[in-house]
Every structure is written in structure tokens, then in C-alpha cells.
Design an enzyme around this catalytic site. Structure first.
Site, short mmCIF file in Angstrom:
data_model
loop_
_atom_site.label_atom_id
_atom_site.label_comp_id
_atom_site.label_asym_id
_atom_site.label_seq_id
_atom_site.Cartn_x
_atom_site.Cartn_y
_atom_site.Cartn_z
N LYS A 66 0.81 -1.23 0.00
CA LYS A 66 0.00 0.00 0.00
C LYS A 66 0.84 1.27 0.00
CE LYS A 66 -4.20 -1.87 2.10
NZ LYS A 66 -5.37 -1.43 1.32
N ASN A 111 -11.19 -8.84 3.71
CA ASN A 111 -10.56 -7.67 4.30
C ASN A 111 -11.54 -6.50 4.32
OD1 ASN A 111 -9.55 -5.13 2.64
ND2 ASN A 111 -9.58 -6.86 1.20
N PHE A 115 -8.60 1.37 3.16
CA PHE A 115 -7.56 2.28 2.61
C PHE A 115 -6.63 2.81 3.70
CE2 PHE A 115 -10.09 3.83 -1.42
CZ PHE A 115 -9.86 2.60 -2.02
N ASN A 173 -9.03 3.50 -8.59
CA ASN A 173 -9.75 2.47 -7.83
C ASN A 173 -11.04 3.03 -7.24
OD1 ASN A 173 -10.60 0.33 -6.29
ND2 ASN A 173 -9.08 0.61 -4.69
N SER A 176 -13.36 -0.40 -4.17
CA SER A 176 -13.18 -0.97 -2.84
C SER A 176 -14.52 -0.94 -2.12
CB SER A 176 -12.16 -0.17 -2.03
OG SER A 176 -12.26 -0.55 -0.67
N ASN A 178 -14.79 -1.08 1.02
CA ASN A 178 -14.52 -0.74 2.43
C ASN A 178 -14.46 0.75 2.74
OD1 ASN A 178 -14.33 -3.50 3.09
ND2 ASN A 178 -12.30 -3.55 2.17
N THR A 179 -14.73 1.58 1.74
CA THR A 179 -14.90 3.01 1.98
C THR A 179 -16.35 3.31 1.64
OG1 THR A 179 -12.60 3.54 1.46
CG2 THR A 179 -14.18 5.33 1.24
N LYS A 218 -10.36 0.31 -12.11
CA LYS A 218 -10.53 -1.00 -11.45
C LYS A 218 -11.96 -1.16 -10.97
CE LYS A 218 -8.46 -4.07 -8.05
NZ LYS A 218 -7.25 -4.32 -7.25
N ASN A 247 -11.82 -6.19 -8.47
CA ASN A 247 -11.55 -6.01 -7.05
C ASN A 247 -12.21 -7.16 -6.26
OD1 ASN A 247 -10.90 -4.68 -4.54
ND2 ASN A 247 -10.93 -2.75 -5.67
N THR A 248 -12.29 -7.03 -4.96
CA THR A 248 -12.90 -8.06 -4.11
C THR A 248 -14.43 -8.02 -4.26
OG1 THR A 248 -12.97 -6.49 -2.28
CG2 THR A 248 -11.04 -7.93 -2.41
N SER A 319 -4.25 -12.74 -3.01
CA SER A 319 -4.64 -13.61 -1.89
C SER A 319 -3.90 -14.95 -1.87
CB SER A 319 -6.15 -13.88 -1.93
OG SER A 319 -6.84 -12.66 -1.82
#
Ligand SMILES: Cc1cc2nc3c(=O)[nH]c(=O)nc-3n(C[C@H](O)[C@H](O)[C@H](O)COP(=O)(O)O)c2cc1C
Length: 355
Positions: A66, A111, A115, A173, A176, A178-179, A218, A247-248, A319
Site C-alpha cells: 500500500k 478484508n 484504505f 480504484n 473498494s 470498504n470506503t 478497477k 476487485n474483491t 490472496s
């Protein structure tokens, strides 16, 4: 052998501590050194501004490095390129720990890091000595937005401007999970606005610097076919160079591990089918006009080959490193060469999109 044992030993530690220690060891020069030569896997990506040459098509996906600490160590370990980031303009701590989980029975990871990173200034400082090297690794610079940014789109513009000249390509990106709210930027009107700003900034930077770099977007594997088609259309309209798919995922289908119900993005083996399907849709929609990077669940040469046949010119993984260790890059490359040869392809570019 030693790296396989070390990878297993690291599983004694909580996942994030294991990762922090791995990066420290790599920084100290204790990573593997690849001696493998795979000229069949070299590939050139043409873009408006020149040609970017990748020594091999297997890259390290974003999120491992990162803060741009170890691009040299990871390419030395056998990756053809390393994508650093996601970096945000300001440093941020990310979500509360624990936020990284091994799902060993599923060969997966969840995860919700959010970020966590040291911000653009530290990231740039780490890249400067790498750029001063005679032989530079191929580096992708993956940029994102701060969680509390008043104007998230402006954060991408800031990242592009600050990092111009310090890498080989850029990744925007917006996928994600997670934001909170970030994935909303994938919606058609937001995306057109964002990509318009990116294209405008790029044109200005090219004018001043005289150099250009490929820019990738992405995307999430959770988009449906029409959303992927819209994304492809916007990417082409704004003359970005390609997509990273993917991405995930938010999906938890088929998981059996204890941590399966943790929130966040899931990656690793169970993501393979979903992300490869999305890749196939993107390839069909783009008619070969975009460069596609396939990511999601790759842990073998056969899986990398499947991504290439589905339309990827380049492949990334992350991963599987958790379970197989840093020698994996060479293992995947060796097996991928065998797959190509078995089907009579002389190079990876011949096999792109072969179905
Ligand atoms: C712990 C972790 C952190 C990640 N962080 C990022 C990130 O910061 N930016 C990003 O674009 N992708 C991030 N990813 C997603 C990966 O780059 C990749 O797209 C995804 O994990 C699918 O590939 P894989 O199945 O080989 O891991 C992260 C993945 C993991 C497992």
C-alpha cells in the site's frame, strides 16, 4: 522450500501482523530472487503515447504494497510488475482491527482494511529512489479517495497530479467495498463525471510534461452485465486505456470457513469464477479496444491462462500469496508457459481472448 515453510510459520501470527512482518522482511532484502526466464510471457501494451513493456504478464495486485515499500523486492521475486497502493492524498488509519481474515478452508481472504495508508507524500518519497534506478520495475500506481474527503473526485485528480512521472501506469480504484459510498462512483453519471475530470487532468499533464501513461479503471465483480457494458462505454469515451477486472466481492456464496460472515471484500479461490465471468463480459463489450488486467482467485498457471483466454492481456494476484508464499509468481509463470505451449501458442499475446 524455505519460503513455503516461512509462509506456514507466518500463519501463527494474526493475518495483519503476518503481512506487516512480510513487508519488513522483503524490505530487508530477504525475499526470493527469481532466476526464471519466460520470454513467452513478455507483453507490450500500446497506448496513446507509446508502448509499455512488461517483462512477464503476471503482476502483484494492489493492496499488498500500500505504501510502495517493496516494488523492487516483488518484481525480483518474479512478478512482471507490481501495483502499489491504494494511496489516498492524506494518510489515514483505516478501519478498526481486526480487519483482515484468513478463510483457510476456502483458500480465501476477507478484508475491510479501509484504505489504510501513509498518504501521497510518503508514497512519492518511496518511489523516488526506485525511479532513480538504472533498471526500474514496471509499477502501477493505484489511487483512491480519503474517507472524509469533501470532494472524492478531486482526490483522484490530486493523486494523478502528484504521482505523474513516478510510475509506469495508473489505476483509478473506485471499487473498494470498504470506503462507504465509494462504489457509487461506478454509477453511470458519477463515472462519466469522474472519468471526464481524469481525462482533462491527464491532457493537461501530458501537455506540460510531454509524457503519457496508461490509465486503468478497477471495477468490482459485483456489477451486472449491463453495468459492465456501461463502464466499458464510459472508459472508451474518455479514452482511458483499460480495466482491471476485478476487485474483491461482497458475495459470500459457497464459503465454509468460520470467518465467512465477517464484513468486507472477499478474495482468493472463491472469487475466480465471478471475476472471470465479469472479465469475459468486459472483453466482449470492448471488442478488444481496451487492455484488460484479470485479477481474482488466481493461484495457478492454469487459472492465469483462463484469464488470458477470457480476454486479459495481464494477470494479477494477491490472496494466493497468503497461502502459497512469494515463490508463487515463478510457479504460476512456469505453468502458464506449459499451458500456452500445450495449445500451440508461442506467446501470451497470441492467446488473449482465445475463448
Ligand atoms: C488484504 C487486501 C487488501 C487489498 N487492498 C486493495 C487496495 O488497496 N486497492 C485495490 O485496488 N485492491 C485491493 N485489494 C484487491 C486486490 O488487489 C485484488 O483485486 C483482489 O484481491 C482479487 O485478487 P486475488 O483473489 O488474487 O486476491 C486488496 C485485497 C486484499 C486481499
Amino acid at each position: 522450500m524455505i519460503y513455503t515453510l516461512a509462509t506456514q510459520a507466518l500463519h501463527i501470527l494474526p493475518p495483519e501482523d503476518a503481512h506487516t512482518l512480510t513487508v519488513l522482511l522483503l524490505k530487508a532484502g530477504l525475499g526470493p530472487v527469481s532466476r526464471l526466464s519466460t520470454p513467452e510471457l513478455a507483453i507490450e501494451v500500446a497506448f496513446d503515447g507509446g508502448i509499455l513493456r512488461f517483462p512477464n504478464c503476471i503482476g502483484l495486485a494492489a493492496g499488498f504494497d500500500k505504501n510502495a515499500d517493496v516494488p523492487v523486492a516483488m518484481t525480483r521475486a518474479g512478478f512482471g510488475f507490481a501495483e502499489c497502493g491504494t494511496v489516498t492524498p492524506l494518510p489515514q488509519g483505516g478501519n478498526p482491527k481486526p480487519r483482515l481474515f484468513r478463510l483457510t478452508e476456502d483458500q480465501a481472504v476477507i478484508n475491510r482494511m479501509g484504505f489504510n495508508n501513509k498518504g501521497l507524500e510518503v508514497f512519492s518519497r518511496h518511489l523516488e529512489p526506485v525511479n532513480a534506478r538504472r533498471k526500474k520495475p514496471v509499477m502501477g500506481l493505484n489511487i483512491g479517495a480519503n474517507k472524509d474527503a469533501a470532494d472524492r473526485m478531486a482526490d483522484y485528480v490530486t493523486g494523478l497530479k502528484r504521482l505523474w512521472g513516478l510510475g509506469s501506469y495508473f489505476t483509478i480504484n473506485i471499487s473498494s467495498p470498504n470506503t462507504p459510498g465509494l462504489r457509487a462512483l461506478q454509477g453511470k453519471s458519477h463515472l462519466d463525471d469522474l472519468l471526464g475530470q481524469i481525462a482533462e487532468t491527464r491532457a493537461a499533464l501530458v501537455k506540460v510534461s510531454g509524457v503519457n501513461y496508461p490509465i486503468f479503471l478497477k471495477i468490482a465483480p459485483d456489477l451486472d452485465d449491463s453495468e459492465i457494458e456501461d463502464t466499458v462505454a464510459s472508459t472508451l469515451a474518455h479514452k482511458l486505456d483499460g480495466l482491471i477486472v476485478s476487485n474483491t466481492t461482497l458475495s459470500r456464496d459457497g464459503l465454509i470457513s468460520a470467518h465467512a460472515s465477517e464484513s468486507g471484500g472477499m478474495s482468493g479461490a472463491p472469487l475466480f469464477e465471478l471475476s472471470t465471468r465479469a472479465l469475459r463480459v468486459a472483453y466482449a463489450a470492448s471488442g478488444g479496444k481496451l487492455v484488460l488486467i484479470g485479477a481474482g482467485g488466481v493461484s495457478s498457471g492454469a487459472q492465469a491462462y483462463a484469464k488470458i483466454r477470457a480476454g486479459a492481456s495481464l494477470v494479477q494476484l494477491y490472496s494466493a500469496l497468503v497461502y502459497k508464499g512469494p515463490r508463487l509468481a515463478d510457479e504460476v509463470r512456469r505453468d502458464l508457459v506449459s499451458c500456452l505451449k500445450a495449445d500451440g501458442f508461442r506467446s501470451v499475446s497470441e492467446a488473449v481472448g482465445a475463448g
